[in-house]
Design a protein around this motif. Structure first.
Motif, PDB file in Angstrom:
ATOM      1  N   PRO A  70      41.721  36.923  36.070  1.00 48.80           N
ATOM      2  CA  PRO A  70      40.484  36.494  36.735  1.00 48.80           C
ATOM      3  C   PRO A  70      40.231  37.234  38.054  1.00 48.80           C
ATOM      4  O   PRO A  70      39.092  37.512  38.401  1.00 48.80           O
ATOM      5  N   ASP A  71      41.291  37.574  38.764  1.00 41.47           N
ATOM      6  CA  ASP A  71      41.141  38.249  40.038  1.00 41.47           C
ATOM      7  C   ASP A  71      41.038  39.754  39.819  1.00 41.47           C
ATOM      8  O   ASP A  71      41.826  40.334  39.064  1.00 41.47           O
ATOM      9  N   LEU A  72      40.071  40.401  40.459  1.00 40.38           N
ATOM     10  CA  LEU A  72      39.877  41.840  40.276  1.00 40.38           C
ATOM     11  C   LEU A  72      41.095  42.650  40.699  1.00 40.38           C
ATOM     12  O   LEU A  72      41.445  43.641  40.044  1.00 40.38           O
ATOM     13  N   ASN A  73      41.758  42.241  41.768  1.00 37.52           N
ATOM     14  CA  ASN A  73      42.953  42.960  42.212  1.00 37.52           C
ATOM     15  C   ASN A  73      44.080  42.823  41.195  1.00 37.52           C
ATOM     16  O   ASN A  73      44.795  43.784  40.918  1.00 37.52           O
ATOM     17  N   ASP A  74      44.245  41.629  40.642  1.00 38.75           N
ATOM     18  CA  ASP A  74      45.273  41.420  39.617  1.00 38.75           C
ATOM     19  C   ASP A  74      44.960  42.242  38.372  1.00 38.75           C
ATOM     20  O   ASP A  74      45.860  42.820  37.751  1.00 38.75           O
ATOM     21  N   ARG A  75      43.689  42.277  37.999  1.00 35.60           N
ATOM     22  CA  ARG A  75      43.279  43.051  36.828  1.00 35.60           C
ATOM     23  C   ARG A  75      43.540  44.538  37.047  1.00 35.60           C
ATOM     24  O   ARG A  75      44.074  45.221  36.167  1.00 35.60           O
TER      25      ARG A  75
END
Length: 152
Positions: A70-75
């Protein structure tokens, strides 16, 4: 880059441990005697098996579904990790071709001898790099010629 090379070394070390019989080629034996050739054949086959198993695990993970962070940084982090994983598998795919070539050289009686000079490659080099095709000296000369060609 260091991680990819480290993975390759780890897989080779794992293959050596998997042989488990305790035999290690020594200079006291005749060079490329039957026990030595058998050792390298088994080592190469085990190395190949471990690489193919890791590739299958990667393929299975890819088939399990896309990254859904869900988080862009995690993705972004996950996608970077997958990119590294796929580059590693591509490098290992090329390594399998070199392993197959080494197995062919064992069958043809050419394994362990430099393809340039015909001299023995040496057990130390073959233990560190079982797919080696040249002595250290021939490899260094080859790399110097490549560097000069690139610089021109």
């Amino acid at each position: 880059m260091a991680t990819i090379l480290g993975d390759e070394i780890d897989v080779l070390a794992k293959a050596k441990r998997a042989l488990g019989d305790g035999y290690v080629p020594t200079d006291a034996e005749e060079y490329m005697s039957e026990p030595q050739l058998d050792y390298y054949r088994r080592l190469l086959l085990e190395w190949k098996k471990l690489i193919l198993s890791a590739a299958q695990d990667t393929l299975q993970s890819l088939q399990d579904g896309p990254i859904r962070e869900p988080d862009l940084n995690d993705r972004a982090s996950s996608e970077t990790d997958w990119g590294i994983e796929l580059r590693t598998r591509d490098r290992q795919r090329k390594l399998i071709a070199k392993i197959d070539s080494a197995l062919r050289r064992i069958e043809e009686g050419e394994y362990g001898y430099c393809e340039v000079t015909g001299e023995p490659i040496g057990l130390g080099r073959l233990s560190a790099r079982p797919i080696a095709t040249m002595t250290v000296e021939a490899q260094e000369a080859h790399e110097r010629r490549e560097k000069i060609s690139r610089d021109d």
